[in-house]
Motif scaffolding. Sequence first.
Motif, PDB file in Angstrom:
ATOM      1  N   LYS B 292      91.403  83.849  52.403  1.00  0.00           N
ATOM      2  CA  LYS B 292      91.984  82.630  52.975  1.00  0.00           C
ATOM      3  C   LYS B 292      91.261  81.416  52.424  1.00  0.00           C
ATOM      4  O   LYS B 292      90.026  81.442  52.261  1.00  0.00           O
ATOM      5  CB  LYS B 292      91.850  82.666  54.500  1.00  0.00           C
ATOM      6  N   ASN B 293      92.040  80.371  52.156  1.00  0.00           N
ATOM      7  CA  ASN B 293      91.483  79.125  51.641  1.00  0.00           C
ATOM      8  C   ASN B 293      90.319  78.648  52.534  1.00  0.00           C
ATOM      9  O   ASN B 293      89.270  78.225  52.044  1.00  0.00           O
ATOM     10  CB  ASN B 293      92.608  78.077  51.606  1.00  0.00           C
ATOM     11  N   ALA B 294      90.491  78.770  53.851  1.00  0.00           N
ATOM     12  CA  ALA B 294      89.486  78.265  54.786  1.00  0.00           C
ATOM     13  C   ALA B 294      88.212  79.096  54.763  1.00  0.00           C
ATOM     14  O   ALA B 294      87.137  78.628  55.153  1.00  0.00           O
ATOM     15  CB  ALA B 294      90.075  78.247  56.190  1.00  0.00           C
ATOM     16  N   ASP B 295      88.312  80.362  54.317  1.00  0.00           N
ATOM     17  CA  ASP B 295      87.140  81.259  54.342  1.00  0.00           C
ATOM     18  C   ASP B 295      86.345  81.223  53.049  1.00  0.00           C
ATOM     19  O   ASP B 295      85.277  81.825  52.943  1.00  0.00           O
ATOM     20  CB  ASP B 295      87.590  82.713  54.588  1.00  0.00           C
ATOM     21  N   LEU B 296      86.906  80.581  52.011  1.00  0.00           N
ATOM     22  CA  LEU B 296      86.268  80.598  50.690  1.00  0.00           C
ATOM     23  C   LEU B 296      85.586  79.265  50.420  1.00  0.00           C
ATOM     24  O   LEU B 296      86.215  78.207  50.475  1.00  0.00           O
ATOM     25  CB  LEU B 296      87.333  80.871  49.615  1.00  0.00           C
ATOM     26  N   GLY B 297      84.293  79.305  50.131  1.00  0.00           N
ATOM     27  CA  GLY B 297      83.559  78.102  49.779  1.00  0.00           C
ATOM     28  C   GLY B 297      82.957  78.232  48.402  1.00  0.00           C
ATOM     29  O   GLY B 297      82.937  79.336  47.822  1.00  0.00           O
ATOM     30  N   ALA B 298      82.487  77.130  47.829  1.00  0.00           N
ATOM     31  CA  ALA B 298      81.833  77.177  46.514  1.00  0.00           C
ATOM     32  C   ALA B 298      80.819  76.052  46.406  1.00  0.00           C
ATOM     33  O   ALA B 298      81.018  74.974  46.971  1.00  0.00           O
ATOM     34  CB  ALA B 298      82.867  77.071  45.403  1.00  0.00           C
ATOM     35  N   PHE B 299      79.713  76.320  45.731  1.00  0.00           N
ATOM     36  CA  PHE B 299      78.692  75.284  45.515  1.00  0.00           C
ATOM     37  C   PHE B 299      78.038  75.493  44.164  1.00  0.00           C
ATOM     38  O   PHE B 299      78.113  76.596  43.589  1.00  0.00           O
ATOM     39  CB  PHE B 299      77.634  75.323  46.631  1.00  0.00           C
ATOM     40  N   LEU B 300      77.428  74.439  43.628  1.00  0.00           N
ATOM     41  CA  LEU B 300      76.683  74.560  42.377  1.00  0.00           C
ATOM     42  C   LEU B 300      75.324  75.158  42.693  1.00  0.00           C
ATOM     43  O   LEU B 300      74.664  74.736  43.651  1.00  0.00           O
ATOM     44  CB  LEU B 300      76.510  73.188  41.723  1.00  0.00           C
ATOM     45  N   LEU B 301      74.924  76.130  41.895  1.00  0.00           N
ATOM     46  CA  LEU B 301      73.643  76.801  42.146  1.00  0.00           C
ATOM     47  C   LEU B 301      72.502  75.812  41.922  1.00  0.00           C
ATOM     48  O   LEU B 301      72.443  75.167  40.871  1.00  0.00           O
ATOM     49  CB  LEU B 301      73.498  77.993  41.189  1.00  0.00           C
ATOM     50  N   PRO B 302      71.579  75.691  42.890  1.00  0.00           N
ATOM     51  CA  PRO B 302      70.432  74.796  42.664  1.00  0.00           C
ATOM     52  C   PRO B 302      69.598  75.312  41.484  1.00  0.00           C
ATOM     53  O   PRO B 302      69.549  76.519  41.258  1.00  0.00           O
ATOM     54  CB  PRO B 302      69.640  74.900  43.969  1.00  0.00           C
ATOM     55  N   GLY B 364      90.199  74.151  48.904  1.00  0.00           N
ATOM     56  CA  GLY B 364      88.910  73.729  49.459  1.00  0.00           C
ATOM     57  C   GLY B 364      87.734  73.970  48.535  1.00  0.00           C
ATOM     58  O   GLY B 364      86.950  73.063  48.233  1.00  0.00           O
ATOM     59  N   ALA B 365      87.607  75.223  48.035  1.00  0.00           N
ATOM     60  CA  ALA B 365      86.438  75.591  47.241  1.00  0.00           C
ATOM     61  C   ALA B 365      86.336  74.735  45.977  1.00  0.00           C
ATOM     62  O   ALA B 365      85.252  74.266  45.611  1.00  0.00           O
ATOM     63  CB  ALA B 365      86.521  77.082  46.875  1.00  0.00           C
TER      64      ALA B 365
END
Lengths: 319, 432
Positions: B292-302, B364-365
Amino acid sequence: MEVLTTGTKAVVTRTANRRSEGPVRAPRQGGVRRAVWVGAFLAPAVALVAALLVVPFAVTAYRSLFDDNGITARFVGLANYRSLLTDPDFGRSLLNTVMWVVGTLVLPVLLGLLLAVLTHSVRWGAVARTAVVIPYALSGSATALLWTYLLKSDGAVNQTLSAVGLGGWQQDWLLHWPLNTVVMIVATTWQSTGAALLLFLIGLQTIPAETIEAARIDGAQGLQMFLKVIVPQLRPMTVVVVGMSIVNSLKTFDIVWLLTQGGPGTASETLALTMYRQTFTLNRYGYGAAVSVVLTAVVVAASWLYLRRQVQPQRGGAA
Amino acid sequence: MGLIDLSRTTSRRALLASSFAGAAGLALSSCARGTLSRPAPADVLSLFSDNPSWNSGFQDAGRQLSRLSGYRLAPQGVPNVSNYQQIVRMSAQTDSTADLIKWWNGYRLRDVARAGILADVTAAWDEADRRGWCRDPALRASFTSDGRQYGVPLYKSYYAVFYSKPLFARLGVDVPTTWQEFLHIVDTAHARHITPIAAGGATSWESSIWFQQLVNGLDHDFYLDLTAGKRSYTDVPCRQAMEVWSDLYRRGAFSSPDVSVSDLPGRFTQGRTAMCLYGTWNTGALLDAGLKNADLGAFLLPPPPGGNRSVVVESGVLAVSANAHKRQAAEATARAWLDPSVQRAWTGFLRDTSADPSVVPDVGAVREVVAQVQKEHVPQAVRYWEASPPVLIEGNVQDLSAFMIDPTPSQAAKTVASMQRRAEKEWKAWKS
């Protein structure tokens, strides 16, 4: 079998012709007509072999003399072959191919022979034979897909081992050499034993009942009957099965490509995979052509040496 | 044995004649000219790609393009990448080629551009720059050979860490802003018997994902120099990156290296895996597989300690064949490709980012990643797969796959030494 019979007939015919050459001379016109007919019948086969085997091989051999990326080509002589000799990946690929030849000679051929003999005349033999033959009906890619699900690190084999309390036996089946090559040979055995079984069954049906009966009257039974009577009688069929196994194992490609893609790294590559990778992944058409020339030479040499030793005209029988 | 009585049904001669006729027909049909040997119908441009599942996206974009350039797209997909490359390499030298070709940027583009099979589309970049659609010198450089551009960007993906939002909530962790926070998530997941990071690559290009991330994260300039052949794989930043990678394996950060990214939706949904570093181009596939769009997140690795924030980018290429039947129309289409209306239709299908930073799909992600890139002005580097000559990359990727099977410090030393040996040989070959 057919080849032997034809060869024998040919020997007899040639001898007969030589004996009768002096007194009776065939009319020249008839000989020419016969040659034309023979040529006409041979022509389609010769044309097919030339168009589909000889010409492509000649083109490949010619291409192996070039540094060719599919767009531009430069003549380099035998440089691709020299590179092959110093390439450690090629050495590993050759070793894997030898493992495949030995593995697929030992396992499917022996298992096929044993299963054919054991199930030949028992009541529920047909059920056992069907179970062994069914995998042979599957395509190579379906077989590879099935074994991928079994052998992945979180696949069915490891999960089953864990479920029955044998977690310590879990392995990364496809990730370490030589284990990955060994399990792929086992997977191939599962699929190809059925073919050997069928051929040996045909061979068993050609053994005259009198021969078995005579051996039995002479006191032969069990292992002695198998080794001294049945195995020698199956020799013509064994020649076919072993010959096919050698050629098939030398050109092993699909199952390795689908299970490991020759990896990790190039650890499980065979010669056929090396040829594919160099040609179609790295776009080194000349180098790939050199690998295929070597592979062809190995296959032809192995087949010729084996068949030359095993298939000989039965001169004594013709006399 | 019941033999068939041919005389009653058909004569032997008729049977033979029809067999020969059939064989001759088959032989002749194999000599027929293919559809690509003729121009596509009136307002249609043929397009060749290695991804048949993109066909409907190309058709969506084509409808917008037809308003701008007068031509719509007729995509043809070849699903196998190796086969696709062979077909393009061979057909582009003949009159049996598509008008537009999907390709890869960086050295893979240079490899075919310098052979003369692609048309110069520098004008398309100039127009995109003039109209403000794409002003990205680093990206433009990766489409350049001998100072000219030979394709326009099909998309622009970022390599980011996808994560399962419900699982992060269950673990009581948040998106990390430092390397220490990232390690904390890894340790927390590992302690709960959850695979912290899915990372495949035992037998695929994916083995380069963590290598490029760590080298670029530790020293962005070194990564650029390394991939340009100016530095050695045995230099300190590269060895340091391998140490960090090896250390992550020791911590239990990674899955088995034969994991497939197609398993990721199931792993996220079942709570078996917490994160996966991958290109944002895979977002659509993840959502289509049930996430689900709401369950998927993404970030740039520090970045690891001592490193700097940077991101790896990947871009597909839309190129014009030099032998295109409708070359002028294809060039006009390439000029219109980066128009926002086309990009909205295309990225709406792809659910990935465009080379035009103003066009972001409603996912979202992807929006989280783009926001982070724009807010922090993160420097960008071309993905390793396209950043050096193809033969060098293919060989080094195999070395990295072997390292993932045995991720020990001693194997790391062997791996970088082997990569450097290959680099010396292949850079020489590339420049010859």
